[in-house]
Design an enzyme around this catalytic site. Structure first.
Site, PDB file in Angstrom:
ATOM      1  N   CYS A 128     -55.635  34.758  39.172  1.00 40.33           N
ATOM      2  CA  CYS A 128     -55.449  36.146  38.742  1.00 40.33           C
ATOM      3  C   CYS A 128     -56.438  37.107  39.383  1.00 40.33           C
ATOM      4  O   CYS A 128     -56.103  38.264  39.646  1.00 40.33           O
ATOM      5  CB  CYS A 128     -55.502  36.249  37.223  1.00 40.33           C
ATOM      6  SG  CYS A 128     -57.037  35.611  36.490  1.00 40.33           S
ATOM      7  N   ASP A 183     -50.053  44.408  35.028  1.00 43.16           N
ATOM      8  CA  ASP A 183     -50.506  43.028  35.228  1.00 43.16           C
ATOM      9  C   ASP A 183     -49.749  42.432  36.410  1.00 43.16           C
ATOM     10  O   ASP A 183     -48.629  41.908  36.262  1.00 43.16           O
ATOM     11  CB  ASP A 183     -50.266  42.192  33.973  1.00 43.16           C
ATOM     12  CG  ASP A 183     -50.989  40.844  34.041  1.00 43.16           C
ATOM     13  OD1 ASP A 183     -51.431  40.468  35.141  1.00 43.16           O
ATOM     14  OD2 ASP A 183     -51.111  40.176  32.997  1.00 43.16           O
ATOM     15  N   HIS A 231     -58.511  36.080  32.004  1.00 43.28           N
ATOM     16  CA  HIS A 231     -57.487  36.702  32.840  1.00 43.28           C
ATOM     17  C   HIS A 231     -58.037  38.000  33.416  1.00 43.28           C
ATOM     18  O   HIS A 231     -58.995  38.574  32.893  1.00 43.28           O
ATOM     19  CB  HIS A 231     -56.240  36.976  31.991  1.00 43.28           C
ATOM     20  CG  HIS A 231     -55.037  37.374  32.772  1.00 43.28           C
ATOM     21  ND1 HIS A 231     -54.575  36.664  33.851  1.00 43.28           N
ATOM     22  CD2 HIS A 231     -54.186  38.434  32.632  1.00 43.28           C
ATOM     23  CE1 HIS A 231     -53.491  37.235  34.333  1.00 43.28           C
ATOM     24  NE2 HIS A 231     -53.237  38.324  33.609  1.00 43.28           N
TER      25      HIS A 231
END
Length: 686
Positions: free
Chosen positions: A432, A492, A476
């Site tokens: 991520c 995201d 994350h």
């Protein structure tokens, strides 16, 4: 195994007791291995094994010069490792190594007592690093072992079984449990006098105050728990909306993202973002946050009001983070209220206001800059308005991530200097942080203010205790972009590459170990259920033991009738309980004394008086034998004592109603006569 048990049973008592004590010391030190320098663990293990071999082989202990040499070597190694002989880490190292070295001069009972007390202290040092339930259970077992060794050292000469000493130690611990419970409930809660381990998150999943892109070739999953969440009325948002906000990163030097200085973000006690706009129903919840050594309080994205954290002063920043007034070195529980639908920040761009979120280091990621130029020139992305312009650019970047062959992996390899270029054009894989960083670099090249938000996404519901468990593996990174007329909005980009990562429908998990893999092969859900049960028990330990704060102590007093309890009331209640326990113990002692045979007690007093006069008699001597010995030793001077002893014998063995010329005297009469007797002196002779 049978041969080993037979050999142990045949050992002399001294060797057996020494081996038992060494085993208990090993149990005390074992949980510290991961906190001690490797050389300390190695020397401790070698010394304990060496001492055990000396005990089994009945060989002499090493000379003092050996011990002095080992002590000097370990002192030097401690200083070389910690650069000091003071402080928690250096102190614990010295305590452990000194405890091991002390076993090399274990000769007399005095040496054993020194080892016992050093072991008790070493046992407490385990809690400097961990207060988990597993640590507490291990130390409870070590405590019972030390008490057993201590009781055994006080037992008479012979070979009493260790199980007998263990039973006595168990009863001692059980008898002390009420006092321990009272002290735990009422002793004023004080801040810890020691620190906690530093941040060691590099190379593992979890939060950090910085994000260095491309330097970690392989990311290890850390399944340790970061926080537990209990939603009010069990009304939790969908997993896809469980974004727990952590550090917000805006400064980029080409490889590393860091937060803006606090003065640049703005901070005001008890307040967060100055222009936060929320919609929908608020989500209320309680967070139990594990120690992090950072002042950041995690909240569900986003909290409009400061979390209620007893004992902490909470400050909010304009980028919607909440900070305590000190690093969180112990378990913290607080309540918060959040909204999952929100916008924040200014609605219009003013000169210089958002410049920090557009800045990029010069001469970096040239291919990403060229891609941005192509996108700006694309007629399909021609702006209709500033807001439409931003939305078009965001959607184009997300579409590229979905269709461009990009993959999510925990083993992306080491990136070079132009990390965004490598991600967009070469590797096309990463976790991520790679995806969010490349996305934000592209947005800034497009003239869109953007920043990275790190935190946790998702969680795992434990159906046993109804808590949501957020692990370090849930860490994350996502992005926020600024749009004209809207403000900051979450985007995201990882969801476009790996939709299963968001919401945890395809949750990242560690490869199971041999034991867990065997359980999983037998029953796919058994290992998960076992872990859920253990974590529920751990959570109960955290909630009721580790998180038993001063405010909960005062609430306890309020529940038992105090209107406005204070620390003074707490001290008085504790004092009354301790005095009451002492009086109860004294009453029990008096009652216990009355249970002894009063006839035997009177006989023992007579024996003591004769011993004081110079006539020592065995405890097994009956009254008639004592009378004969006194008559032979002191002659006529002992005649009153002889007659009294014969009366005492008649009182026990010729009770009332038996045939005889006289009625035996009662114990009360004999006790009165005993006080009036003229006892012979030490110089009396027959």
């Amino acid at each position: 195994m049978n041969k080993l048990m037979t050999r142990l049973a045949a050992l002399p008592r001294d060797a057996r007791d020494t081996l038992f004590l060494l085993a208990v010391i090993a149990l005390v030190v074992l949980p510290q291995v991961e906190n001690l320098p490797w050389w300390c663990s190695a020397i401790t293990a070698m010394v304990l094994v060496w001492r055990g071999m000396l005990a089994v082989q009945a060989r002499p202990l090493p000379s003092k010069w050996w011990r002095i040499a080992l002590l000097a070597m370990t002192l030097g190694a401690t200083y070389a490792t910690h650069r000091t002989l003071l402080g928690r880490d250096a102190g614990v190292t010295l305590v452990v190594i000194l405890l091991a070295l002390k076993t090399l001069e274990l000769r007399a009972r005095r040496d054993a007592f020194v080892i016992f007390f050093l072991s008790f202290f070493a046992m407490l040092t385990n809690f400097f690093y961990s207060q988990s339930l597993l640590t507490a259970l291990t130390m409870l077992l070590a405590l019972l072992g030390l008490l057993t060794a201590l009781v055994n050292a006080h037992m008479p000469v012979g070979r009493p079984p260790l199980m007998q000493a263990a039973r006595t130690a168990g009863w001692m611990a059980l008898a002390g449990a009420p006092i321990m419970l009272a002290l735990f409930m009422l002793f004023p809660r004080l801040a810890p006098l020691w620190g906690t381990p530093g941040d060691a998150m590099a190379g593992r999943t979890g939060l950090s105050n910085t994000m260095r892109v491309g330097t970690i070739a392989e990311l290890a999953l850390d399944e340790s728990i970061a926080a537990r969440i209990r939603f009010e009325n069990d009304k939790a948002p969908p997993q896809s909306q469980l974004y727990f906000r952590g550090p917000v990163l805006a400064q980029f030097d080409g490889r590393e993202w860091t937060a803006l200085p606090l003065w640049a973000r703005g901070a005001q006690s008890g307040q967060g973002a100055s222009n936060l706009r929320v919609s929908g129903e608020p989500v209320r919840y309680e967070v139990t946050l594990e120690p992090s050594n950072r002042p950041l309080l995690l909240t569900l994205d986003v909290a409009q009001k400061a979390p209620v954290a007893p004992g902490l002063e909470v400050t909010g920043t304009s980028d919607m983070q909440w900070f305590a007034n000190r690093p969180l070195n112990d378990l913290v529980r607080y309540r918060a209220e959040s909204y999952t639908q929100f916008q924040s920040g200014p609605l219009k761009r003013t000169a210089g206001q958002l410049q920090a979120y557009l800045a990029l280091p010069p001469d970096t990621n040239p291919r990403t800059a060229a891609l941005a130029a192509e996108m700006r020139a694309d007629p399909a992305l021609a702006p209709l308005s500033p807001q439409a312009d931003t939305q078009a650019f965001v959607q184009a970047a997300l579409r590229r991530l979905r269709t461009g062959g990009y993959t999510y992996t925990l083993e992306p390899g080491v990136y070079g200097n132009d990390t965004a270029d490598e991600f967009w054009f070469d590797r096309k894989e990463g976790f991520c942080e790679h995806i969010a960083s490349a996305f934000v670099v592209l947005m800034r090249n497009l003239g869109v203010p953007a920043r990275i938000v790190t935190g946790y996404q998702g969680g795992e519901f434990n159906g046993i205790d109804k808590y949501w468990v957020v692990r370090q593996s849930d860490a994350h990174a996502w992005a926020e972009v600024w749009q004209e007329g809207t403000g900051w909005t979450r985007v995201d980009p990882t969801a476009s590459v790996a939709p299963g990562r968001i919401g945890q429908s395809q949750r990242l998990v560690q490869q199971p170990g041999l034991f867990a893999g065997a359980i999983g092969a037998m029953s796919p859900t058994l290992a998960q259920n076992i872990r859920a049960a253990w974590e529920a028990v751990n959570n109960g330990w955290n909630q009721w033991v580790l998180n038993y704060t001063q405010s909960r102590q005062l609430n306890l007093l309020k529940n038992i009738g105090f209107d406005a309890p204070s620390l003074e009331d707490l001290a008085y209640v504790l004092l009354y309980l301790l005095v009451g326990a002492s009086l109860a113990g004294a009453a029990w002692t008096l009652w216990e004394r009355t249970r002894h045979d009063p006839w035997l007690r009177l006989l023992g007093q007579a024996r003591a008086r004769l011993a004081k006069a110079g006539l020592a008699l065995p405890e097994t001597a009956p009254p008639r034998q004592m009378a004969q010995a006194a008559d032979a030793r002191f002659g006529p001077a002992a005649r009153p004592v002889r007659d009294w002893l014969l009366k005492l014998e008649a009182q026990r063995y010729a009770p009332s109603g038996s045939p005889g010329p006289s009625v035996p005297a009662s114990l009360a009469t004999l006790r009165s006569e005993f006080r009036r007797l003229a006892w012979p002196g030490a110089n009396s002779r027959g």
